[in-house]
Write a protein that holds these residues in place. Structure first.
Motif, PDB file in Angstrom:
ATOM      1  N   ALA A  45       0.840  -1.205   0.000  1.00 15.35           N
ATOM      2  CA  ALA A  45       0.000   0.000   0.000  1.00 15.35           C
ATOM      3  C   ALA A  45       0.874   1.254   0.000  1.00 15.35           C
ATOM      4  O   ALA A  45       0.583   2.226  -0.713  1.00 15.35           O
ATOM      5  N   GLU A  46       1.933   1.238   0.790  1.00 15.21           N
ATOM      6  CA  GLU A  46       2.895   2.342   0.787  1.00 15.21           C
ATOM      7  C   GLU A  46       3.505   2.525  -0.594  1.00 15.21           C
ATOM      8  O   GLU A  46       3.690   3.650  -1.058  1.00 15.21           O
ATOM      9  N   LEU A  47       3.822   1.409  -1.245  1.00 16.21           N
ATOM     10  CA  LEU A  47       4.419   1.447  -2.578  1.00 16.21           C
ATOM     11  C   LEU A  47       3.492   2.150  -3.568  1.00 16.21           C
ATOM     12  O   LEU A  47       3.945   2.961  -4.377  1.00 16.21           O
ATOM     13  N   VAL A  48       2.203   1.868  -3.497  1.00 20.05           N
ATOM     14  CA  VAL A  48       1.233   2.499  -4.401  1.00 20.05           C
ATOM     15  C   VAL A  48       1.157   4.002  -4.139  1.00 20.05           C
ATOM     16  O   VAL A  48       1.178   4.812  -5.075  1.00 20.05           O
ATOM     17  N   VAL A  49       1.089   4.381  -2.875  1.00 17.81           N
ATOM     18  CA  VAL A  49       1.015   5.816  -2.532  1.00 17.81           C
ATOM     19  C   VAL A  49       2.286   6.535  -2.980  1.00 17.81           C
ATOM     20  O   VAL A  49       2.227   7.628  -3.554  1.00 17.81           O
ATOM     21  N   LEU A  50       3.433   5.919  -2.749  1.00 23.95           N
ATOM     22  CA  LEU A  50       4.695   6.551  -3.140  1.00 23.95           C
ATOM     23  C   LEU A  50       4.860   6.603  -4.658  1.00 23.95           C
ATOM     24  O   LEU A  50       5.508   7.507  -5.178  1.00 23.95           O
ATOM     25  N   TYR A  51       4.258   5.645  -5.388  1.00 19.14           N
ATOM     26  CA  TYR A  51       4.253   5.700  -6.859  1.00 19.14           C
ATOM     27  C   TYR A  51       3.563   6.978  -7.328  1.00 19.14           C
ATOM     28  O   TYR A  51       4.075   7.694  -8.190  1.00 19.14           O
ATOM     29  N   PHE A  52       2.393   7.264  -6.755  1.00 21.48           N
ATOM     30  CA  PHE A  52       1.662   8.460  -7.161  1.00 21.48           C
ATOM     31  C   PHE A  52       2.361   9.729  -6.689  1.00 21.48           C
ATOM     32  O   PHE A  52       2.325  10.764  -7.369  1.00 21.48           O
ATOM     33  N   LEU A  53       3.037   9.687  -5.564  1.00 19.25           N
ATOM     34  CA  LEU A  53       3.805  10.837  -5.088  1.00 19.25           C
ATOM     35  C   LEU A  53       4.979  11.133  -6.024  1.00 19.25           C
ATOM     36  O   LEU A  53       5.204  12.284  -6.411  1.00 19.25           O
ATOM     37  N   ALA A  54       5.715  10.098  -6.421  1.00 18.23           N
ATOM     38  CA  ALA A  54       6.822  10.284  -7.362  1.00 18.23           C
ATOM     39  C   ALA A  54       6.300  10.754  -8.716  1.00 18.23           C
ATOM     40  O   ALA A  54       6.907  11.607  -9.365  1.00 18.23           O
ATOM     41  N   GLY A  55       5.162  10.214  -9.144  1.00 14.39           N
ATOM     42  CA  GLY A  55       4.544  10.685 -10.388  1.00 14.39           C
ATOM     43  C   GLY A  55       4.114  12.136 -10.307  1.00 14.39           C
ATOM     44  O   GLY A  55       4.215  12.878 -11.280  1.00 14.39           O
ATOM     45  N   GLY A  56       3.633  12.554  -9.145  1.00 19.22           N
ATOM     46  CA  GLY A  56       3.255  13.957  -8.947  1.00 19.22           C
ATOM     47  C   GLY A  56       4.452  14.885  -9.047  1.00 19.22           C
ATOM     48  O   GLY A  56       4.355  15.985  -9.607  1.00 19.22           O
ATOM     49  N   ILE A  57       5.585  14.450  -8.535  1.00 15.81           N
ATOM     50  CA  ILE A  57       6.804  15.258  -8.666  1.00 15.81           C
ATOM     51  C   ILE A  57       7.207  15.363 -10.131  1.00 15.81           C
ATOM     52  O   ILE A  57       7.575  16.429 -10.617  1.00 15.81           O
ATOM     53  N   GLY A  58       7.103  14.246 -10.858  1.00 15.53           N
ATOM     54  CA  GLY A  58       7.374  14.282 -12.301  1.00 15.53           C
ATOM     55  C   GLY A  58       6.417  15.199 -13.033  1.00 15.53           C
ATOM     56  O   GLY A  58       6.805  15.930 -13.946  1.00 15.53           O
ATOM     57  N   LEU A  59       5.147  15.190 -12.620  1.00 21.41           N
ATOM     58  CA  LEU A  59       4.151  16.076 -13.233  1.00 21.41           C
ATOM     59  C   LEU A  59       4.475  17.545 -12.971  1.00 21.41           C
ATOM     60  O   LEU A  59       4.315  18.389 -13.857  1.00 21.41           O
ATOM     61  N   LEU A  60       4.950  17.853 -11.779  1.00 26.13           N
ATOM     62  CA  LEU A  60       5.344  19.237 -11.474  1.00 26.13           C
ATOM     63  C   LEU A  60       6.499  19.690 -12.362  1.00 26.13           C
ATOM     64  O   LEU A  60       6.487  20.822 -12.867  1.00 26.13           O
ATOM     65  N   PHE A  61       7.482  18.809 -12.556  1.00 28.18           N
ATOM     66  CA  PHE A  61       8.596  19.156 -13.456  1.00 28.18           C
ATOM     67  C   PHE A  61       8.103  19.341 -14.889  1.00 28.18           C
ATOM     68  O   PHE A  61       8.551  20.239 -15.591  1.00 28.18           O
ATOM     69  N   GLU A  62       7.181  18.481 -15.321  1.00 28.29           N
ATOM     70  CA  GLU A  62       6.665  18.585 -16.683  1.00 28.29           C
ATOM     71  C   GLU A  62       5.861  19.866 -16.857  1.00 28.29           C
ATOM     72  O   GLU A  62       5.960  20.542 -17.882  1.00 28.29           O
TER      73      GLU A  62
END
Length: 101
Positions: A45-62
């Motif tokens: 469950a932590e892995l799923v939440v952290l996946y979306f958190l890392a994706g959100g950081i990528g989205l901010l850079f994009e």
């Protein structure tokens, strides 16, 4: 920050985020749990939440670099698979190696 540096930062964040659930017994590395050991379900469950958190950081850079491209299910399937592959060292260390206690 250049686009190349942004890509490397996102990859480094993803690598750290993918391994974080396996290298400690705290929730998200911060919150202590009432029991000393986390179950595999909590780690996933932590892995799923952290996946979306890392994706959100990528989205901010994009977003900062320009227009955000629309993504289909294929993008999430590939990046989710990559995130699981990045988590393999932590999973191996936690579950497949013998530890002296």
């Amino acid at each position: 920050m250049s686009q190349t540096a942004s890509v490397w930062v996102v990859l480094l964040v993803a690598l750290v985020a993918a391994n974080l659930p396996f290298f400690n017994d705290r929730l998200f590395g911060v919150v202590p749990l009432p029991t000393n050991a986390k179950s595999l379900a909590v780690r996933l469950a932590e892995l799923v939440v952290l996946y979306f958190l890392a994706g959100g950081i990528g989205l901010l850079f994009e977003r900062r670099a320009g227009q955000v491209a629309a993504q289909g299910w294929e993008f999430y399937a590939v990046t989710g698979s990559l995130f699981i592959v990045l988590a393999f060292p932590g999973f191996t260390w936690r579950y497949l190696m013998k530890h002296r206690h």
